[in-house]
Design a protein around this motif. Structure first.
Motif, PDB file in Angstrom:
ATOM      1  N   TRP A  75     132.699 113.457  -9.861  1.00  0.00           N
ATOM      2  CA  TRP A  75     133.461 113.703 -11.073  1.00  0.00           C
ATOM      3  C   TRP A  75     132.526 113.978 -12.246  1.00  0.00           C
ATOM      4  CZ3 TRP A  75     138.499 113.748  -9.731  1.00  0.00           C
ATOM      5  CH2 TRP A  75     138.881 112.999  -8.620  1.00  0.00           C
ATOM      6  N   PRO A  76     132.876 114.940 -13.097  1.00  0.00           N
ATOM      7  CA  PRO A  76     132.093 115.122 -14.320  1.00  0.00           C
ATOM      8  C   PRO A  76     132.441 114.001 -15.299  1.00  0.00           C
ATOM      9  CG  PRO A  76     133.936 116.665 -14.265  1.00  0.00           C
ATOM     10  CD  PRO A  76     133.943 115.937 -12.947  1.00  0.00           C
ATOM     11  N   GLY A  77     131.520 113.132 -15.552  1.00  0.00           N
ATOM     12  CA  GLY A  77     131.813 111.978 -16.383  1.00  0.00           C
ATOM     13  C   GLY A  77     132.480 110.880 -15.573  1.00  0.00           C
ATOM     14  N   GLN A  78     133.310 110.092 -16.222  1.00  0.00           N
ATOM     15  CA  GLN A  78     133.934 108.936 -15.589  1.00  0.00           C
ATOM     16  C   GLN A  78     134.969 109.358 -14.553  1.00  0.00           C
ATOM     17  OE1 GLN A  78     133.185 105.491 -16.683  1.00  0.00           O
ATOM     18  NE2 GLN A  78     133.999 105.319 -14.615  1.00  0.00           N
ATOM     19  N   ALA A  79     134.979 108.677 -13.418  1.00  0.00           N
ATOM     20  CA  ALA A  79     136.009 108.910 -12.417  1.00  0.00           C
ATOM     21  C   ALA A  79     137.366 108.520 -12.983  1.00  0.00           C
ATOM     22  CB  ALA A  79     135.707 108.102 -11.157  1.00  0.00           C
ATOM     23  N   PRO A  80     138.438 109.195 -12.564  1.00  0.00           N
ATOM     24  CA  PRO A  80     139.756 108.917 -13.146  1.00  0.00           C
ATOM     25  C   PRO A  80     140.192 107.474 -12.926  1.00  0.00           C
ATOM     26  CG  PRO A  80     139.946 110.289 -11.180  1.00  0.00           C
ATOM     27  CD  PRO A  80     138.497 110.243 -11.532  1.00  0.00           C
ATOM     28  N   GLY A  81     140.586 106.822 -14.018  1.00  0.00           N
ATOM     29  CA  GLY A  81     141.093 105.466 -13.931  1.00  0.00           C
ATOM     30  C   GLY A  81     140.044 104.389 -13.806  1.00  0.00           C
ATOM     31  N   SER A  82     138.770 104.734 -14.022  1.00  0.00           N
ATOM     32  CA  SER A  82     137.702 103.747 -13.854  1.00  0.00           C
ATOM     33  C   SER A  82     136.990 103.402 -15.160  1.00  0.00           C
ATOM     34  CB  SER A  82     136.671 104.254 -12.833  1.00  0.00           C
ATOM     35  OG  SER A  82     137.250 104.372 -11.550  1.00  0.00           O
TER      36      SER A  82
ATOM     37  N   GLY B 267     131.102  97.633  -5.474  1.00  0.00           N
ATOM     38  CA  GLY B 267     130.995  97.901  -6.902  1.00  0.00           C
ATOM     39  C   GLY B 267     130.750  99.355  -7.260  1.00  0.00           C
ATOM     40  N   VAL B 268     131.200 100.282  -6.436  1.00  0.00           N
ATOM     41  CA  VAL B 268     130.971 101.706  -6.714  1.00  0.00           C
ATOM     42  C   VAL B 268     131.864 102.143  -7.873  1.00  0.00           C
ATOM     43  CG1 VAL B 268     131.142 104.057  -5.811  1.00  0.00           C
ATOM     44  CG2 VAL B 268     130.331 102.200  -4.324  1.00  0.00           C
ATOM     45  N   THR B 269     131.246 102.567  -8.954  1.00  0.00           N
ATOM     46  CA  THR B 269     131.987 103.143 -10.082  1.00  0.00           C
ATOM     47  C   THR B 269     131.608 104.604 -10.297  1.00  0.00           C
ATOM     48  OG1 THR B 269     130.304 102.347 -11.640  1.00  0.00           O
ATOM     49  CG2 THR B 269     132.244 100.942 -11.276  1.00  0.00           C
ATOM     50  N   ARG B 270     130.515 105.022  -9.674  1.00  0.00           N
ATOM     51  CA  ARG B 270     130.097 106.429  -9.726  1.00  0.00           C
ATOM     52  C   ARG B 270     130.203 107.002  -8.314  1.00  0.00           C
ATOM     53  NH1 ARG B 270     125.038 109.157  -9.251  1.00  0.00           N
ATOM     54  NH2 ARG B 270     123.989 107.162  -8.958  1.00  0.00           N
TER      55      ARG B 270
ATOM     56  N   GLN C 169     141.600 109.703  -3.887  1.00  0.00           N
ATOM     57  CA  GLN C 169     141.130 110.541  -4.989  1.00  0.00           C
ATOM     58  C   GLN C 169     139.719 111.052  -4.703  1.00  0.00           C
ATOM     59  OE1 GLN C 169     141.335 108.048  -8.458  1.00  0.00           O
ATOM     60  NE2 GLN C 169     143.537 108.320  -8.748  1.00  0.00           N
ATOM     61  N   ASP C 170     138.838 110.126  -4.316  1.00  0.00           N
ATOM     62  CA  ASP C 170     137.443 110.501  -4.073  1.00  0.00           C
ATOM     63  C   ASP C 170     137.308 111.405  -2.853  1.00  0.00           C
ATOM     64  OD1 ASP C 170     136.779 108.974  -6.273  1.00  0.00           O
ATOM     65  OD2 ASP C 170     136.093 107.255  -5.111  1.00  0.00           O
ATOM     66  N   ALA C 171     138.093 111.137  -1.816  1.00  0.00           N
ATOM     67  CA  ALA C 171     138.015 111.963  -0.606  1.00  0.00           C
ATOM     68  C   ALA C 171     138.531 113.378  -0.869  1.00  0.00           C
ATOM     69  CB  ALA C 171     138.802 111.302   0.526  1.00  0.00           C
TER      70      ALA C 171
ATOM     71  N   PHE D  20     146.277 115.282   1.990  1.00  0.00           N
ATOM     72  CA  PHE D  20     145.392 116.198   1.268  1.00  0.00           C
ATOM     73  C   PHE D  20     146.112 116.902   0.108  1.00  0.00           C
ATOM     74  CE2 PHE D  20     147.073 118.236   5.088  1.00  0.00           C
ATOM     75  CZ  PHE D  20     147.682 119.377   4.578  1.00  0.00           C
ATOM     76  N   ALA D  21     147.424 117.032   0.185  1.00  0.00           N
ATOM     77  CA  ALA D  21     148.176 117.714  -0.877  1.00  0.00           C
ATOM     78  C   ALA D  21     148.854 116.749  -1.841  1.00  0.00           C
ATOM     79  CB  ALA D  21     149.220 118.640  -0.253  1.00  0.00           C
ATOM     80  N   ARG D  22     148.688 115.448  -1.636  1.00  0.00           N
ATOM     81  CA  ARG D  22     149.299 114.475  -2.541  1.00  0.00           C
ATOM     82  C   ARG D  22     148.660 114.562  -3.929  1.00  0.00           C
ATOM     83  NH1 ARG D  22     148.920 108.660  -0.083  1.00  0.00           N
ATOM     84  NH2 ARG D  22     149.541 108.206  -2.232  1.00  0.00           N
ATOM     85  N   LYS D  23     149.483 114.436  -4.961  1.00  0.00           N
ATOM     86  CA  LYS D  23     148.987 114.513  -6.337  1.00  0.00           C
ATOM     87  C   LYS D  23     148.571 113.109  -6.777  1.00  0.00           C
ATOM     88  CE  LYS D  23     150.224 118.835  -6.451  1.00  0.00           C
ATOM     89  NZ  LYS D  23     149.209 119.929  -6.336  1.00  0.00           N
ATOM     90  N   VAL D  24     147.316 112.764  -6.508  1.00  0.00           N
ATOM     91  CA  VAL D  24     146.851 111.411  -6.825  1.00  0.00           C
ATOM     92  C   VAL D  24     145.932 111.376  -8.044  1.00  0.00           C
ATOM     93  CG1 VAL D  24     147.147 110.473  -4.501  1.00  0.00           C
ATOM     94  CG2 VAL D  24     145.007 111.645  -5.078  1.00  0.00           C
ATOM     95  N   TYR D  25     145.642 112.544  -8.616  1.00  0.00           N
ATOM     96  CA  TYR D  25     144.922 112.591  -9.892  1.00  0.00           C
ATOM     97  C   TYR D  25     145.231 113.916 -10.575  1.00  0.00           C
ATOM     98  CZ  TYR D  25     141.293 115.550  -7.619  1.00  0.00           C
ATOM     99  OH  TYR D  25     140.622 116.548  -6.951  1.00  0.00           O
TER     100      TYR D  25
END
Length: 295
Positions: A13-20, A45-48, A116-118, A158-163
């Motif tokens: 993600w460019p910058g902060q991951a969504p919701g983190s 503890g993965v935030t990035r 989201q990450d996947a 794969f098509a779910r709108k999660v972000y």
């Protein structure tokens, strides 16, 4: 935390991951091995969230997003990440080890942060396929244990709108072209669930609707990818029922599936049971991938 020496790193993600934005955990790596020369680190503890890239000397155009397991409480980064990546690189596959966020660490939409990450990982690789030397429609996913749940959720969601889309990368399809699972967590049904994964993902009192929504055997997409499954019948952590239920669901939906259940091997065999019957799962995967044109 310090990156693994020599690995190419791609932030998802460019910058902060969504919701983190408000998450306070700090990434750490804990060495669990007591054997000389054997690494077995657990990461939490993965935030990035990011991809760690393993490029083969002779790439064959196929890529895999690799999701380590760890019960949605940690990532088993050596045994189910780097070791597997080195095997796949040796047969020409470009590998992206996925350091995904864990659901119980304070992120918004906590149940969906692994997906989201996947999704973002698949889209990034496909959108930049030429740069990575891979074919955009030869991008698969492989997962182990709870990482298998990440992989199978991506294969169907794969098509779910999660972000919310953030750039042109998110215009790209997140559908993996194939899915490979080793001793995967599939169902959140309390009767067979891996208790740690279920609680970490859904909490202590999920509703019946929650269980159905996050069980991969009840979310099969009719346009999901061909799937390879390997497991051991004597798995005492994630019962064989998980893979059996998933195989039957895939079969009912007409999804091409190859299924290998070994008599012995227990849970978490990875690549460390070479010489035993379960150790041939890697050769079986290679044969399956070759027959489908990915090797």
């Amino acid at each position: 935390m310090q990156e693994e020496a020599g690995l190419e790193i791609i932030n998802l993600w460019p910058g902060q991951a969504p919701g983190s934005a408000d998450v306070t955990v700090v990434e750490r790596s804990v060495e669990r091995s007591t054997e000389v020369g054997i690494r077995d680190r657990a990461v939490d503890g993965v935030t990035r969230p990011r991809l760690e890239v393993f490029r083969p000397a002779k790439p064959n155009g196929t890529a895999i997003v690799l999701a380590p397991g760890g019960g949605y409480q940690r990532l088993i980064i050596d045994k189910e990440g780097y070791e597997v990546a080195r095997w796949l690189v040796a047969i020409g596959i470009t590998v992206f080890v996925l350091r995904y966020r864990l659901p119980g660490e304070g992120h918004e939409r906590s149940r969906d942060v692994p997906l989201q990450d996947a999704q973002r990982a698949l889209r990034l690789i496909r959108a930049n396929a030429a740069e990575f030397g891979v074919a955009p429609w030869h991008v698969g996913v492989m997962g182990f244990s709870a990482g298998g749940h990440v992989a199978a959720t991506l294969a169907n969601g794969f098509a779910r709108k999660v972000y919310a889309p953030i750039d042109v990368v998110d215009d790209t399809s997140a559908r993996p072209d194939f899915c490979a699972l080793a001793y995967p967590v599939i169902s959140m049904d309390e009767a067979i669930a891996h208790a740690g994964s279920r609680q970490s993902l859904l909490g202590t009192e999920p509703t019946h609707a929650d269980v159905l929504a996050y069980s991969c055997d009840t979310m099969v997409a009719i346009d999901g990818p061909p799937t390879f499954i390997a497991l051991a019948n004597d798995d005492g952590s994630v019962p064989a029922d998980h893979s059996l239920r998933y195989y039957m669901a895939l079969r009912e939906h007409g999804i091409s599936t190859e299924f290998h259940c070994f008599q012995h091997g227990e849970h978490g065999f990875g690549l460390r049971r070479a010489g035993e019957p379960v150790g041939v799962w890697t050769s079986l995967f290679e044969s399956w991938a070759r027959s489908n044109g990915w090797l």
